[in-house]
Design a protein around this motif. Structure first.
Motif, PDB file in Angstrom:
ATOM      1  N   ASP A 161       0.844  -1.195   0.000  1.00  0.00           N
ATOM      2  CA  ASP A 161       0.000   0.000   0.000  1.00  0.00           C
ATOM      3  C   ASP A 161       0.881   1.246   0.000  1.00  0.00           C
ATOM      4  O   ASP A 161       2.106   1.165  -0.048  1.00  0.00           O
ATOM      5  N   GLY A 162       0.228   2.392   0.030  1.00  0.00           N
ATOM      6  CA  GLY A 162       0.962   3.653  -0.072  1.00  0.00           C
ATOM      7  C   GLY A 162       1.394   4.214   1.265  1.00  0.00           C
ATOM      8  O   GLY A 162       1.627   5.410   1.386  1.00  0.00           O
ATOM      9  N   GLU A 163       1.460   3.392   2.258  1.00  0.00           N
ATOM     10  CA  GLU A 163       1.838   3.910   3.564  1.00  0.00           C
ATOM     11  C   GLU A 163       3.346   3.921   3.757  1.00  0.00           C
ATOM     12  O   GLU A 163       4.074   3.187   3.108  1.00  0.00           O
ATOM     13  N   GLY A 164       3.791   4.804   4.658  1.00  0.00           N
ATOM     14  CA  GLY A 164       5.220   4.894   4.945  1.00  0.00           C
ATOM     15  C   GLY A 164       5.908   5.877   4.034  1.00  0.00           C
ATOM     16  O   GLY A 164       5.305   6.445   3.112  1.00  0.00           O
ATOM     17  N   GLU A 165       7.193   6.109   4.329  1.00  0.00           N
ATOM     18  CA  GLU A 165       7.984   7.045   3.531  1.00  0.00           C
ATOM     19  C   GLU A 165       8.097   6.563   2.102  1.00  0.00           C
ATOM     20  O   GLU A 165       8.383   5.389   1.854  1.00  0.00           O
ATOM     21  N   GLU A 166       7.908   7.442   1.157  1.00  0.00           N
ATOM     22  CA  GLU A 166       7.888   7.054  -0.244  1.00  0.00           C
ATOM     23  C   GLU A 166       9.182   6.372  -0.678  1.00  0.00           C
ATOM     24  O   GLU A 166       9.180   5.372  -1.381  1.00  0.00           O
ATOM     25  N   GLN A 167      10.302   6.919  -0.205  1.00  0.00           N
ATOM     26  CA  GLN A 167      11.586   6.410  -0.695  1.00  0.00           C
ATOM     27  C   GLN A 167      11.863   4.987  -0.224  1.00  0.00           C
ATOM     28  O   GLN A 167      12.686   4.288  -0.804  1.00  0.00           O
ATOM     29  N   PHE A 168      11.189   4.543   0.832  1.00  0.00           N
ATOM     30  CA  PHE A 168      11.415   3.179   1.313  1.00  0.00           C
ATOM     31  C   PHE A 168      10.390   2.201   0.773  1.00  0.00           C
ATOM     32  O   PHE A 168      10.416   1.030   1.089  1.00  0.00           O
ATOM     33  N   ARG A 169       9.470   2.730  -0.057  1.00  0.00           N
ATOM     34  CA  ARG A 169       8.417   1.865  -0.555  1.00  0.00           C
ATOM     35  C   ARG A 169       8.805   1.237  -1.879  1.00  0.00           C
ATOM     36  O   ARG A 169       9.635   1.740  -2.613  1.00  0.00           O
ATOM     37  N   ARG A 170       8.155   0.107  -2.183  1.00  0.00           N
ATOM     38  CA  ARG A 170       8.396  -0.537  -3.468  1.00  0.00           C
ATOM     39  C   ARG A 170       7.641   0.207  -4.562  1.00  0.00           C
ATOM     40  O   ARG A 170       8.012   0.124  -5.730  1.00  0.00           O
ATOM     41  N   LEU A 171       6.581   0.890  -4.207  1.00  0.00           N
ATOM     42  CA  LEU A 171       5.820   1.655  -5.188  1.00  0.00           C
ATOM     43  C   LEU A 171       5.779   3.114  -4.733  1.00  0.00           C
ATOM     44  O   LEU A 171       5.453   3.395  -3.579  1.00  0.00           O
ATOM     45  N   ASN A 172       6.088   4.033  -5.675  1.00  0.00           N
ATOM     46  CA  ASN A 172       5.997   5.433  -5.268  1.00  0.00           C
ATOM     47  C   ASN A 172       4.586   5.965  -5.512  1.00  0.00           C
ATOM     48  O   ASN A 172       3.729   5.274  -6.079  1.00  0.00           O
ATOM     49  N   ASP A 173       4.353   7.177  -5.064  1.00  0.00           N
ATOM     50  CA  ASP A 173       2.998   7.736  -5.121  1.00  0.00           C
ATOM     51  C   ASP A 173       2.463   7.769  -6.544  1.00  0.00           C
ATOM     52  O   ASP A 173       1.298   7.471  -6.805  1.00  0.00           O
ATOM     53  N   ARG A 174       3.360   8.138  -7.486  1.00  0.00           N
ATOM     54  CA  ARG A 174       2.938   8.250  -8.874  1.00  0.00           C
ATOM     55  C   ARG A 174       2.475   6.887  -9.397  1.00  0.00           C
ATOM     56  O   ARG A 174       1.422   6.766 -10.026  1.00  0.00           O
ATOM     57  N   GLN A 175       3.269   5.859  -9.088  1.00  0.00           N
ATOM     58  CA  GLN A 175       2.913   4.510  -9.572  1.00  0.00           C
ATOM     59  C   GLN A 175       1.575   4.063  -8.991  1.00  0.00           C
ATOM     60  O   GLN A 175       0.735   3.481  -9.689  1.00  0.00           O
ATOM     61  N   ILE A 176       1.372   4.371  -7.712  1.00  0.00           N
ATOM     62  CA  ILE A 176       0.109   3.975  -7.088  1.00  0.00           C
ATOM     63  C   ILE A 176      -1.064   4.688  -7.749  1.00  0.00           C
ATOM     64  O   ILE A 176      -2.112   4.082  -8.026  1.00  0.00           O
ATOM     65  N   LEU A 177      -0.851   5.969  -8.066  1.00  0.00           N
ATOM     66  CA  LEU A 177      -1.892   6.719  -8.748  1.00  0.00           C
ATOM     67  C   LEU A 177      -2.244   6.059 -10.075  1.00  0.00           C
ATOM     68  O   LEU A 177      -3.412   5.858 -10.417  1.00  0.00           O
ATOM     69  N   TRP A 178      -1.200   5.684 -10.845  1.00  0.00           N
ATOM     70  CA  TRP A 178      -1.438   5.046 -12.151  1.00  0.00           C
ATOM     71  C   TRP A 178      -2.172   3.728 -12.002  1.00  0.00           C
ATOM     72  O   TRP A 178      -3.074   3.417 -12.756  1.00  0.00           O
ATOM     73  N   LEU A 179      -1.737   2.948 -11.015  1.00  0.00           N
ATOM     74  CA  LEU A 179      -2.390   1.645 -10.814  1.00  0.00           C
ATOM     75  C   LEU A 179      -3.874   1.840 -10.529  1.00  0.00           C
ATOM     76  O   LEU A 179      -4.728   1.125 -11.066  1.00  0.00           O
ATOM     77  N   ASP A 180      -4.171   2.850  -9.668  1.00  0.00           N
ATOM     78  CA  ASP A 180      -5.571   3.125  -9.363  1.00  0.00           C
ATOM     79  C   ASP A 180      -6.320   3.536 -10.618  1.00  0.00           C
ATOM     80  O   ASP A 180      -7.441   3.083 -10.879  1.00  0.00           O
ATOM     81  N   GLN A 181      -5.674   4.377 -11.408  1.00  0.00           N
ATOM     82  CA  GLN A 181      -6.332   4.848 -12.643  1.00  0.00           C
ATOM     83  C   GLN A 181      -6.605   3.685 -13.592  1.00  0.00           C
ATOM     84  O   GLN A 181      -7.690   3.578 -14.162  1.00  0.00           O
ATOM     85  N   MET A 182      -5.603   2.824 -13.756  1.00  0.00           N
ATOM     86  CA  MET A 182      -5.787   1.692 -14.670  1.00  0.00           C
ATOM     87  C   MET A 182      -6.936   0.814 -14.202  1.00  0.00           C
ATOM     88  O   MET A 182      -7.732   0.322 -14.996  1.00  0.00           O
ATOM     89  N   ARG A 183      -7.011   0.634 -12.869  1.00  0.00           N
ATOM     90  CA  ARG A 183      -8.104  -0.189 -12.352  1.00  0.00           C
ATOM     91  C   ARG A 183      -9.441   0.490 -12.610  1.00  0.00           C
ATOM     92  O   ARG A 183     -10.415  -0.143 -13.004  1.00  0.00           O
ATOM     93  N   ASP A 184      -9.461   1.837 -12.410  1.00  0.00           N
ATOM     94  CA  ASP A 184     -10.710   2.560 -12.621  1.00  0.00           C
ATOM     95  C   ASP A 184     -11.147   2.493 -14.076  1.00  0.00           C
ATOM     96  O   ASP A 184     -12.338   2.558 -14.388  1.00  0.00           O
ATOM     97  N   GLN A 185     -10.170   2.389 -14.972  1.00  0.00           N
ATOM     98  CA  GLN A 185     -10.520   2.268 -16.396  1.00  0.00           C
ATOM     99  C   GLN A 185     -11.021   0.859 -16.725  1.00  0.00           C
ATOM    100  O   GLN A 185     -11.381   0.577 -17.863  1.00  0.00           O
ATOM    101  N   GLY A 186     -11.018  -0.015 -15.744  1.00  0.00           N
ATOM    102  CA  GLY A 186     -11.536  -1.374 -15.951  1.00  0.00           C
ATOM    103  C   GLY A 186     -10.614  -2.245 -16.776  1.00  0.00           C
ATOM    104  O   GLY A 186     -11.054  -3.197 -17.406  1.00  0.00           O
ATOM    105  N   ARG A 187      -9.325  -1.923 -16.797  1.00  0.00           N
ATOM    106  CA  ARG A 187      -8.421  -2.696 -17.653  1.00  0.00           C
ATOM    107  C   ARG A 187      -7.680  -3.798 -16.889  1.00  0.00           C
ATOM    108  O   ARG A 187      -6.959  -4.590 -17.479  1.00  0.00           O
ATOM    109  N   ILE A 188      -7.848  -3.796 -15.586  1.00  0.00           N
ATOM    110  CA  ILE A 188      -7.139  -4.792 -14.784  1.00  0.00           C
ATOM    111  C   ILE A 188      -8.045  -5.996 -14.557  1.00  0.00           C
ATOM    112  O   ILE A 188      -9.207  -5.851 -14.178  1.00  0.00           O
ATOM    113  N   GLN A 189      -7.492  -7.157 -14.818  1.00  0.00           N
ATOM    114  CA  GLN A 189      -8.278  -8.372 -14.616  1.00  0.00           C
ATOM    115  C   GLN A 189      -7.520  -9.341 -13.714  1.00  0.00           C
ATOM    116  O   GLN A 189      -6.310  -9.506 -13.857  1.00  0.00           O
TER     117      GLN A 189
END
Ligand SMILES: Nc1ncnc2c1ncn2[C@@H]1O[C@H](COP(=O)(O)OP(=O)(O)OP(=O)(O)O)[C@@H](O)[C@H]1O
Ligand SMILES: [Mg+2]
Lengths: 432, 287
Positions: A161-189
């Protein structure tokens, strides 16, 4: 006669109260013992449930994976139909994904790099294959379903998830935003992760599967079974039924019992010294692994077979011998068939042990990274328990769920073996 | 218990004086019947288990076409001696046999003689019925099969049927030859193993307390069977039942503490024993 009855009645009359009391004590003891038994079973079941629950809880997500559906324009300017391997499909797909999300890449191409990370390393292989098989699609705009990266997959599974310091995360904020967007577009299965069973080990967790290790384990078990069973059963029959009982057989018996208790890693050392360094058999091959495991399984098979033979009533042997059967006939016509259920059980237990054995395999080099499926008993191979060991030590989070999944595959393997054992035992027992 | 038995056999009520009077009237005319020629001749047979000697210099002549009974107290060596006759003692690692045993003049302990062959000629029935855990048919067919006595399936089936008929079991099992032998009653099992033994047409049949696990009716059937088998075979039985020895045997050997005390016509042994120990035993004073 009458006298005796009277005395007995008198005696019991005096002691009835005493008897009652002691009986009460005996019943209490029996109840207590039953309670202990139930408790012991409950504890055992509790631990088993805990173990299985933990593994399933950790591993069930590995059987599920996500894909992204995306439109790709196969730019003829960037794809050489004669040499699709030359195209950087990762980049191509990432750029077009960004475009769909309305993101502008910067000069350092950091956005497309972030996007590439969200996609699986398998994207390039799949695109290359597609283009090689259908060169006519070059220049078209096609819709493809592509695997996503392990971290993105974990995000959709709710493990990252997007919790914790960004630099220590495997996913940064931008990537999480994109993932959410892709899911909202219904393209993730979401779908069943067939790749787990059709692929072999890989450095990329989303591409890693157990097939190579399953085949390696099966080959190894084949070698082990075809050596340990005939030799072990034969040796046991000879020792039990034919060998003159005496000092030498006693010494052999003690040694076999000792061998059964030797730590398995010692067998690994022996295998390394004898099969690899001296006989120059191919390192990390199922052949060497099977040989080592066969050595390890032999004492168990011998001990189990001997006790199964011992359990056959001597009257059967006598009956056969008295009918004029030779010793061999008595053993093979009568004693062995009766001992067969026990032999089967012991053998399967030995094989199940061999299947789960890890330490000796590490020593003979089976711990090395083997990305393919072994073609023969002499080709380099991995084994299921070793794969568990390797994956557990991997740093990527995504390998951890796969570790648990591999353990589950191993357990299923063993359940199948044990079920086969029970089935075989029933069949042999039905012949009285 | 034993007195009851004798009283019953005697048909007299004078149990108290039975010890001194001739004990048993001959139960039937069988004792007068002549026996065949000597089938097995033993000379100075001793059996050792390790260092312990269980049998001391036993010499007997066992006649053909007759029932010879071995009696004696428990542990006196009857089974040990019986097991010498088909070399089953060979299967006990610590057992050693000394002396000579000849069957039809041939030394059965000869080095050149194969005990497997001997056991095809000398069948054995044990105290506890020990059918193979296979079908009834397979039990009886086993001997002929391993010795290759029949040419084909019908011959084998014939032989199985004949053997079961001779053992008096055919009527009871004819419709379930494929059933498990272990599902038969104790008496049926004992007759089955007798059928199994005679299926290879042995010359001698040894029976070690064949009726000790059976009820009176089953015992009677087996005794009847022994009486019939006597026509063709040399039968040697071990029994703890004096009455049984008296009923079915023509010769009786009395063993005591590993020694053969007396060997004679059954009638003589029971009516006019020479040795005090024999008398004491058959009158139930010890054993
Ligand atoms: N396998 C054996 N190993 C050692 N000693 C044995 C063995 N079989 C028999 N003996 C000994 O030999 C002696 C004679 O035993 P045997 O079985 O011949 O007696 P038996 O007359 O048949 O007795 P029973 O009427 O109880 O069957 C006994 O003292 C017994 O302990
Ligand atoms: Mg006995």
């Amino acid at each position: 006669m009458t006298d005796a009855t009277l005395t007995r009645a008198g005696a019991s009359g005096r002691s009835t109260a005493q008897l009652r009391k002691s009986l009460k004590r005996r019943h209490a003891r029996e109840r207590r013992f039953k309670l202990y038994g139930v408790l012991a079973i409950a504890i055992a079941i509790g631990f088993l449930a805990l173990l299985l629950g933990r593994i399933i809880e950790q591993g069930h997500t590995a059987f599920w994976t996500h894909t992204v559906q995306t439109e790709v324009y196969l730019d003829p300017a960037r794809i050489d139909p004669a040499y699709p391997e030359g195209t950087n499909f990762d980049q191509l797909v990432a750029e077009q994904q960004l475009a769909r999300l309305g993101v502008q890449d910067d000069e350092a191409m950091s956005a497309s790099r972030d996007m590439r990370q969200l996609m699986s390393a398998g994207v390039a292989f799949e695109m290359q294959r597609l283009v090689r098989e259908n060169p006519e699609v070059i220049g078209d705009r096609i819709t493809v379903t592509l695997p996503i990266g392990a971290d993105a997959d974990l995000y959709y599974k709710g493990e990252l998830d997007g919790e914790g310091e960004e630099q220590f995360r495997r996913l940064n904020d931008r990537q999480i935003l994109w993932l959410d967007q892709m899911r909202d577009q219904g393209r993730i299965q979401g779908q069943f992760n067939t790749g787990l069973f059709t692929r072999s080990d890989s450095t990329q967790p989303e591409l890693a599967g157990v097939l190579g290790a399953v085949v390696g384990s099966a080959l190894m078990l084949l070698v082990t079974a075809s050596l340990a069973l005939p030799i072990g059963v034969g040796a046991a029959i000879y020792l039990e039924e034919f060998a003159p009982k005496g000092r030498i057989t006693d010494i052999i018996e003690v040694n076999i019992n000792n061998l059964a208790a030797v730590p398995s890693i010692v067998y690994g050392l022996l295998g390394l010294a004898v099969f690899i360094n001296w006989m120059h058999l191919p390192r990390s091959s199922p052949l060497v692994g099977g040989l080592v495991l066969a050595l390890m399984a032999l004492p168990t098979v011998i001990i189990a077979t001997r006790s199964a033979l011992k359990a056959v009533p001597p009257s059967i042997r006598e009956a056969a011998l008295a009918m004029g059967a030779s010793r061999t006939q008595a053993v093979f016509h009568h004693v062995l068939p009766l001992a067969m259920p026990g032999v089967m059980t012991g053998s399967i237990i030995a094989m199940a042990h061999a299947l789960g054995e890890t330490a000796p395999l590490l020593l003979i080099g089976m711990v090395s990274f083997v990305p393919g499926v072994p073609e023969a008993v002499t080709s380099p191979s991995s084994a299921l328990p070793v794969l568990v060991f390797i994956w557990e030590n991997a740093s990527e989070r995504a390998f951890h769920e796969r570790t648990a999944a591999a353990i589950m595959v191993l357990l299923v393997f063993m359940i199948i073996m044990n079920a086969a054992a029970i089935y075989l035992r029933r069949r042999f027992e039905r012949r009285w | 218990m034993r007195f009851n038995l004798f009283r019953q056999l005697d048909g007299a009520e004078s149990g108290g004086t039975a010890a001194t009077s001739p004990l048993l009237a001959p139960p039937h005319a069988a004792h007068q019947e002549p026996t065949g020629p000597i089938k097995i001749q033993t000379r100075d047979v001793s059996v050792f288990y390790g260092d312990k000697q269980a049998l001391f210099d036993v010499s007997v002549d066992i006649p053909d076409k007759a029932v010879t009974a071995f009696i004696g107290p428990s542990g006196c060596g009857k089974s040990s001696f019986l097991r010498c006759l088909n070399r089953m003692n060979d299967t006990i690692p610590i057992a050693r046999v000394k002396g000579s045993i000849r069957m039809d003049g041939e030394d059965i302990y000869d080095k050149a003689l194969d005990p497997v062959l001997l056991r095809a000629r000398v069948g054995m029935v044990f105290q506890k019925p020990n059918p193979f855990p296979k079908s009834i048919f397979e039990n009886v067919a086993y001997g002929p099969r391993i010795h290759g006595l029949t040419e084909n399936k019908t011959e084998l089936a014939d032989r199985v049927e004949q053997s079961l008929k001779r053992a008096g079991l055919w009527a009871e099992v004819a419709d379930r030859l494929d059933a498990a032998a272990t599902g038969l009653s104790g008496g049926q099992q004992q007759r089955l193993v007798i059928a199994r033994a005679i299926a290879v047409e042995p010359e001698v049949i040894l029976m070690d307390e064949p009726c000790s696990a059976l009820d009176p009716i089953a015992t009677a059937k087996i005794e009847e069977l022994m009486d019939e088998l006597r026509e063709e075979y040399c039968l040697v039985i071990v029994t703890h039942s004096m009455a049984q020895a008296a009923r079915v045997s023509q010769r009786t050997a009395f063993f005591h503490m590993g020694e053969l005390v007396e060997f004679d016509d059954t009638e003589t042994i029971f009516q006019n024993p020479r040795d005090k120990r024999t008398l004491d035993y058959i009158t139930g004073r010890f054993g």
